[in-house]
Design an enzyme around this catalytic site. Sequence first.
Site, PDB file in Angstrom:
ATOM      1  N   HIS A 122       0.872  -1.182   0.000  1.00 22.88           N
ATOM      2  CA  HIS A 122       0.000   0.000   0.000  1.00 22.88           C
ATOM      3  C   HIS A 122       0.910   1.233   0.000  1.00 22.88           C
ATOM      4  O   HIS A 122       2.023   1.180   0.535  1.00 22.88           O
ATOM      5  CB  HIS A 122      -0.822  -0.063   1.293  1.00 22.88           C
ATOM      6  CG  HIS A 122      -1.904   0.958   1.413  1.00 22.88           C
ATOM      7  ND1 HIS A 122      -1.655   2.260   1.785  1.00 22.88           N
ATOM      8  CD2 HIS A 122      -3.245   0.868   1.241  1.00 22.88           C
ATOM      9  CE1 HIS A 122      -2.808   2.911   1.841  1.00 22.88           C
ATOM     10  NE2 HIS A 122      -3.783   2.094   1.507  1.00 22.88           N
ATOM     11  N   ASP A 199       3.106  -4.631   8.076  1.00 22.88           N
ATOM     12  CA  ASP A 199       1.864  -3.869   7.935  1.00 22.88           C
ATOM     13  C   ASP A 199       0.710  -4.854   8.143  1.00 22.88           C
ATOM     14  O   ASP A 199       0.457  -5.714   7.292  1.00 22.88           O
ATOM     15  CB  ASP A 199       1.833  -3.237   6.535  1.00 22.88           C
ATOM     16  CG  ASP A 199       0.511  -2.546   6.225  1.00 22.88           C
ATOM     17  OD1 ASP A 199      -0.462  -2.724   6.992  1.00 22.88           O
ATOM     18  OD2 ASP A 199       0.450  -1.839   5.207  1.00 22.88           O
ATOM     19  N   LYS A 225     -10.404  -0.878  10.645  1.00 26.68           N
ATOM     20  CA  LYS A 225     -10.487  -2.081   9.804  1.00 26.68           C
ATOM     21  C   LYS A 225     -10.789  -3.326  10.642  1.00 26.68           C
ATOM     22  O   LYS A 225     -10.822  -4.434  10.130  1.00 26.68           O
ATOM     23  CB  LYS A 225      -9.181  -2.266   9.035  1.00 26.68           C
ATOM     24  CG  LYS A 225      -8.973  -1.169   7.973  1.00 26.68           C
ATOM     25  CD  LYS A 225      -7.807  -1.459   7.100  1.00 26.68           C
ATOM     26  CE  LYS A 225      -7.290  -0.253   6.377  1.00 26.68           C
ATOM     27  NZ  LYS A 225      -8.048   0.117   5.181  1.00 26.68           N
ATOM     28  N   CYS A 363      -4.731   2.486  -3.638  1.00 23.54           N
ATOM     29  CA  CYS A 363      -3.486   2.998  -3.038  1.00 23.54           C
ATOM     30  C   CYS A 363      -2.332   2.025  -3.243  1.00 23.54           C
ATOM     31  O   CYS A 363      -1.509   1.822  -2.329  1.00 23.54           O
ATOM     32  CB  CYS A 363      -3.661   3.298  -1.552  1.00 23.54           C
ATOM     33  SG  CYS A 363      -4.838   4.589  -1.246  1.00 23.54           S
TER      34      CYS A 363
HETATM   35  N1  PMP Z   1      -1.784  -0.802   4.588  1.00 24.35           N
HETATM   36  C1  PMP Z   1      -2.730  -1.561   4.013  1.00 24.35           C
HETATM   37  C2  PMP Z   1      -2.359  -2.924   3.530  1.00 24.35           C
HETATM   38  C3  PMP Z   1      -4.019  -1.066   3.888  1.00 24.35           C
HETATM   39  O1  PMP Z   1      -4.954  -1.815   3.298  1.00 24.35           O
HETATM   40  C4  PMP Z   1      -4.324   0.228   4.371  1.00 24.35           C
HETATM   41  C5  PMP Z   1      -5.718   0.806   4.234  1.00 24.35           C
HETATM   42  N2  PMP Z   1      -6.316   0.626   3.009  1.00 24.35           N
HETATM   43  C6  PMP Z   1      -3.314   0.966   4.978  1.00 24.35           C
HETATM   44  C7  PMP Z   1      -2.072   0.415   5.073  1.00 24.35           C
HETATM   45  C8  PMP Z   1      -3.562   2.329   5.524  1.00 24.35           C
HETATM   46  O2  PMP Z   1      -4.450   2.295   6.578  1.00 24.35           O
HETATM   47  P1  PMP Z   1      -5.036   3.651   7.217  1.00 24.35           P
HETATM   48  O3  PMP Z   1      -5.573   4.451   6.070  1.00 24.35           O
HETATM   49  O4  PMP Z   1      -6.082   3.190   8.153  1.00 24.35           O
HETATM   50  O5  PMP Z   1      -3.900   4.340   7.893  1.00 24.35           O
END
Ligand code: PMP
Length: 405
Positions: A122, A199, A225, A363
């Site tokens: 991400h 992560d 999440k 993303c």
């Molecule tokens: N890493 C991964 C694998 C994610 O799926 C996400 C959220 N889509 C994030 C990081 C970022 O999370 P947050 O926007 O809650 O900080």
Amino acid sequence: MFDVEKIRRDFPILTEKVYGKPLVYFDNGATTQKPKCVLERIMRAYTTENGNIHRGVHYMSEIATERHEAAREIIARFIGASSSQEVIFTRGTTESINLVARTLPDVICQRGDEIVVSEMEHHSNIVPWQLAAERLGLKLKVIPITDGGDLRYDLLDEIITEKTKIVAITMVSNVLGTVNDVRQVIRQAKKVGAKVLVDGAQAIAHIHVDMRALGADFFAFSGHKVYAPNGIGVLWGRKEILEMMPPFMGGGEMIDRVTFEKTTYNKLPFKFEAGTPDYIGSLGLAEAINYLDRIGLDEIKNHENELMNYAVERICSMKGIRRIGSPEKCSGVLSFLVDKAHPYDVGAMLDKLGVAVRTGHHCAEPLMDRFGIPGTIRASFAIYNTKEEVEVFAKGLERIISIIG
Ligand code: PMP
């Protein structure tokens, strides 16, 4: 016994109608819905236990402090941390990763050293490391993936070398659903003395994690999440490493003593928690974790695997559907494209049928580049989803494919 209908009754939003149709919520990878117990916990905190924590001598401050620290203990136990001092509250995964990327390289990296990420990360596990690399003259290296969406484990010892100081890797891909064998990556990193950040954003609601067994140095996740409120997240870090890292942000609470000449810092975890923390969000997160614990992560995993298998069987066999990636071990995330259609248009048509999916690059632009596609349609499953909902989704897709022709 896992009873999905009973679970659904815990989530008030699931009775909402969208465009007159029952909501089918398959955007759980982006954020999950919240159970009543979490919503009620927040309400109770604001109605009976609210005072800024750690500083007050009055009842409300003391009770809020006590609850917040008890929440930290619950979270520490849930992730198998050896001490709640290793559990730092942040705003979410992104802030947790930035905290590490902004402080750790400064104490362990020399110009020319390397940071390793993977091709499926991400943006929040890429850009903070790029910023560190620019700041300190480091090199960013990338573990490629196979066409199926698995890490190229065969290349680990070529990529993670004596020059590697940090490896940052996702446990589960938010696009492909790949469940990475992070232990294998960690083993290679440890051979060369590199630190590892995992992560856990897409893992925490689906996979049992245990910090003592994992062997990583950092683990990041977001509350929203995992059925908890927005705005609270966690960074777990190994105590001895957190202790050698400088603070991330300056302000109240993170200090021991301030003078204009010199400031000394608070002990862990407070050294990394400048300002008023989200001491209500932490209670919501602990409540969500207790809720998951009551249901059982193994039961949850089985349920989500069943949904995923059914969705793959039902949807990927349709003419005109191209699945993106088919990892060896997959969490409940299904990414695909519909022939002759832009993902956005398919998402918009599904929305009108009450089905919420995510479309776009998720993303993860480098991953889209790897597959030579602009984006995907992504369905991601949670505890409250049902086979009947997958069927609504599948029928909707059949209709869309027939319209597109
Ligand atoms: N890493 C991964 C694998 C994610 O799926 C996400 C959220 N889509 C994030 C990081 C970022 O999370 P947050 O926007 O809650 O900080």
